[in-house]
Scaffold this motif. Structure first.
Motif, short mmCIF file in Angstrom:
data_model
loop_
_atom_site.label_atom_id
_atom_site.label_comp_id
_atom_site.label_asym_id
_atom_site.label_seq_id
_atom_site.Cartn_x
_atom_site.Cartn_y
_atom_site.Cartn_z
N GLN A 220 1.03 -1.27 0.09
CA GLN A 220 0.05 -0.04 -0.07
C GLN A 220 0.97 1.19 0.01
OE1 GLN A 220 -3.39 -0.37 -0.13
NE2 GLN A 220 -2.96 -2.27 -0.33
N GLY A 221 0.41 2.35 -0.64
CA GLY A 221 0.96 3.53 -0.56
C GLY A 221 2.31 3.72 -1.28
N ASP A 222 3.17 4.34 -0.31
CA ASP A 222 4.51 4.58 -0.73
C ASP A 222 5.40 3.37 -0.66
OD1 ASP A 222 4.06 7.23 -1.43
OD2 ASP A 222 4.83 7.87 0.87
N ASP A 223 4.61 2.11 0.12
CA ASP A 223 5.79 0.99 0.30
C ASP A 223 5.74 0.17 -1.02
OD1 ASP A 223 6.55 1.86 2.69
OD2 ASP A 223 5.12 0.40 3.85
N ARG A 224 4.87 0.62 -1.91
CA ARG A 224 4.66 -0.04 -3.38
C ARG A 224 5.86 -0.06 -4.01
NH1 ARG A 224 -1.00 0.47 -5.88
NH2 ARG A 224 -1.74 -0.82 -4.39
N TRP A 225 6.58 0.90 -4.01
CA TRP A 225 7.32 1.28 -5.11
C TRP A 225 9.03 1.34 -4.72
CZ3 TRP A 225 6.05 1.34 -10.27
CH2 TRP A 225 4.84 1.71 -10.40
N ILE A 226 9.92 0.62 -5.51
CA ILE A 226 11.31 0.94 -5.28
C ILE A 226 11.79 1.48 -6.58
CG2 ILE A 226 13.46 -0.51 -4.70
CD1 ILE A 226 11.87 -2.62 -3.41
N VAL A 227 12.31 2.51 -6.54
CA VAL A 227 12.96 3.13 -7.91
C VAL A 227 14.31 3.62 -7.56
CG1 VAL A 227 12.59 4.79 -9.44
CG2 VAL A 227 10.62 4.12 -8.13
N PRO A 228 15.15 2.69 -7.87
CA PRO A 228 16.90 3.25 -7.97
C PRO A 228 17.06 3.94 -9.39
CG PRO A 228 16.60 0.92 -8.77
CD PRO A 228 15.03 1.32 -8.50
N LEU A 229 17.96 4.85 -9.23
CA LEU A 229 18.33 5.50 -10.25
C LEU A 229 20.05 5.35 -10.65
CD1 LEU A 229 16.80 8.95 -9.75
CD2 LEU A 229 15.90 7.04 -11.21
N MET A 230 20.22 4.35 -11.75
CA MET A 230 21.53 3.91 -11.86
C MET A 230 22.41 4.45 -12.67
SD MET A 230 23.31 1.31 -10.84
CE MET A 230 22.24 0.08 -10.04
N PHE A 231 23.59 5.13 -12.42
CA PHE A 231 24.60 5.66 -13.38
C PHE A 231 25.86 4.53 -13.29
CE2 PHE A 231 21.96 8.95 -11.37
CZ PHE A 231 21.65 9.51 -12.29
N GLU A 232 26.12 4.39 -14.44
CA GLU A 232 27.22 3.34 -14.78
C GLU A 232 28.09 3.61 -15.63
OE1 GLU A 232 26.02 -1.27 -14.87
OE2 GLU A 232 26.22 -0.61 -16.76
N VAL A 233 29.32 3.15 -15.50
CA VAL A 233 30.42 3.23 -16.39
C VAL A 233 30.83 1.84 -16.66
CG1 VAL A 233 32.68 4.17 -16.96
CG2 VAL A 233 31.29 5.68 -15.63
N GLN A 234 31.01 1.66 -17.87
CA GLN A 234 31.43 0.15 -18.59
C GLN A 234 32.48 0.02 -19.51
OE1 GLN A 234 27.97 -2.51 -20.00
NE2 GLN A 234 28.88 -2.02 -21.97
N LYS A 235 33.45 -0.65 -19.15
CA LYS A 235 34.74 -0.72 -19.90
C LYS A 235 34.94 -2.12 -20.54
CE LYS A 235 38.93 0.68 -21.14
NZ LYS A 235 39.47 -0.44 -21.74
N LEU A 236 35.06 -2.21 -21.87
CA LEU A 236 35.44 -3.15 -22.53
C LEU A 236 36.69 -3.72 -22.39
CD1 LEU A 236 34.17 -5.76 -24.23
CD2 LEU A 236 34.54 -4.42 -26.03
N ASP A 237 37.01 -5.09 -22.12
CA ASP A 237 38.48 -5.56 -21.89
C ASP A 237 38.70 -6.83 -22.15
OD1 ASP A 237 41.45 -5.89 -20.86
OD2 ASP A 237 41.07 -3.60 -20.60
N LYS A 238 39.62 -7.59 -21.32
CA LYS A 238 39.48 -9.15 -21.55
C LYS A 238 39.52 -9.48 -20.13
CE LYS A 238 41.82 -10.93 -24.82
NZ LYS A 238 41.02 -11.49 -25.99
N PHE A 239 39.25 -10.84 -20.37
CA PHE A 239 38.99 -11.81 -18.99
C PHE A 239 39.99 -13.13 -19.39
CE2 PHE A 239 37.88 -14.85 -15.73
CZ PHE A 239 37.78 -14.06 -14.46
N GLY A 240 41.21 -13.20 -19.03
CA GLY A 240 42.12 -14.33 -19.60
C GLY A 240 41.83 -14.26 -21.41
N PRO A 241 41.39 -15.32 -21.96
CA PRO A 241 41.29 -15.47 -23.35
C PRO A 241 40.05 -14.83 -23.78
CG PRO A 241 40.72 -17.87 -22.48
CD PRO A 241 41.17 -16.62 -21.42
N PHE A 242 39.05 -14.44 -22.92
CA PHE A 242 37.69 -13.97 -23.43
C PHE A 242 37.74 -12.49 -23.49
CE2 PHE A 242 37.16 -18.20 -21.46
CZ PHE A 242 36.84 -18.94 -22.47
N PRO A 243 36.84 -11.77 -24.28
CA PRO A 243 36.36 -10.37 -24.28
C PRO A 243 35.44 -10.51 -22.88
CG PRO A 243 35.24 -11.56 -25.97
CD PRO A 243 36.41 -12.52 -25.52
N ALA A 244 35.65 -9.25 -22.24
CA ALA A 244 34.85 -9.00 -20.81
C ALA A 244 34.45 -7.65 -20.84
CB ALA A 244 35.41 -9.68 -19.81
N SER A 245 33.63 -7.30 -20.09
CA SER A 245 32.95 -5.95 -19.72
C SER A 245 33.12 -5.88 -18.37
CB SER A 245 31.78 -5.73 -20.19
OG SER A 245 31.23 -4.44 -19.83
N TYR A 246 33.74 -4.44 -17.89
CA TYR A 246 33.95 -4.33 -16.37
C TYR A 246 32.83 -3.09 -16.14
CZ TYR A 246 37.70 -7.54 -16.57
OH TYR A 246 38.49 -8.71 -16.67
#
Length: 287
Positions: A220-246
């Protein structure tokens, strides 16, 4: 406390000291055009990439003592080619949860939360617009009341996005209702709405904004909603022999439940902030 410290150290090491640094002289970075294409596909939740994300989350100011909840989400994505016109994308989320006391007299808990499995039927095309629809299933993995619903739940899910130049904009949605489980527990009736926006700043760096908004229609009421505002930085690199994102991200909460009611009484719930670190191991589709 020991398990939380181990996760914190592991996440920090993976994000700031990826394995590719130690092997930089032995392993070449992905070609420029390949890196750009991979970075673009990472912004598409139903692309033709087999990926295995490990997502570490620390939710701040939870419970009456304002402690931290830790959640490690292991969420593989597996695309399957049905025919020349359609793909089936399987997305799973398995959460490993460390939960502090949520009310006076409660104790901390650790275990596996409800597993979410989504199936997206998506047309194969080369245009910038992509969409997919299908069912979502939620399976209880724990009957501890603070980390699991105790119910099997099903419902529809959908995603749509447009990629133009360096920009990606889209939205992912699902709705789940309980169909079986513990009758003594509250029925499941909740929605996830995740709008997302990504800008590919360089061939390997992407800036993301999203909101993993959830609505508990039984509350009920304000307990109904969870609203995060996510700000993210993503970097493409490698994880061993595989491409990976950090990835590194921070999210204040525009809305969250202030209290939680249980058979033991009334207590604070939160959270007010989320700090996230993630590594996504990529297995590009063989051409």
């Amino acid at each position: 406390m020991r398990h939380k410290l181990v996760w914190v150290l592991a996440a920090s090491y993976l994000c700031f000291f990826p394995p590719s640094i130690a092997d930089a002289q032995q392993q070449a970075a992905p070609a420029a055009d390949e890196s750009e294409e991979l970075a673009k596909k990472l912004s598409n939740p139903i692309s033709d990439l087999v990926s295995v994300p490990f997502q570490f989350n620390w939710y701040q100011h939870v419970g009456p003592l304002e402690l931290s909840t830790f959640i490690l989400n292991v969420q593989p994505v597996i695309p399957l080619k049905l025919n020349d016109h359609w793909n089936l994308i399987l997305r799973m989320i398995v959460p490993f949860i460390g939960q502090p006391p949520l009310f006076d007299g409660d104790v901390s808990t650790f275990g596996v939360g409800d597993m979410t499995t989504s199936f997206f039927f998506s047309p194969r095309n080369n245009s910038g617009f992509t969409w997919g629809v299908g069912p979502v299933f939620e399976t209880p993995s724990s009957y501890q009341p603070t980390i699991g619903s105790g119910h099997f739940s099903i419902g529809p899910t959908a995603v749509a996005l447009q990629q133009t130049g360096k920009w990606t904009i889209g939205v992912l949605w699902n709705q789940a209702w309980s169909v079986a489980g513990d009758r003594r527990r509250e029925d499941v009736n909740h929605m996830l709405l995740q709008p997302f926006l990504a800008y590919q700043a360089t061939r390997t760096v992407t800036l993301n904004f999203n909101s993993e908004t959830t609505a508990n229609w039984e509350a009920q009421g304000d307990d109904r909603w969870i609203v995060p505002l996510m700000f993210e930085v993503q970097k493409l690199d490698k994880f061993g022999p595989f491409p990976a994102s950090y990835q590194l991200a921070v999210a204040p909460f525009a809305a969250h439940p202030d209290q939680v009611v249980s058979e033991r009484g009334l207590g604070n719930l939160g959270p007010t902030w989320n700090i996230r670190a993630a590594v996504i191991i990529l297995l590009p589709e063989k051409k």
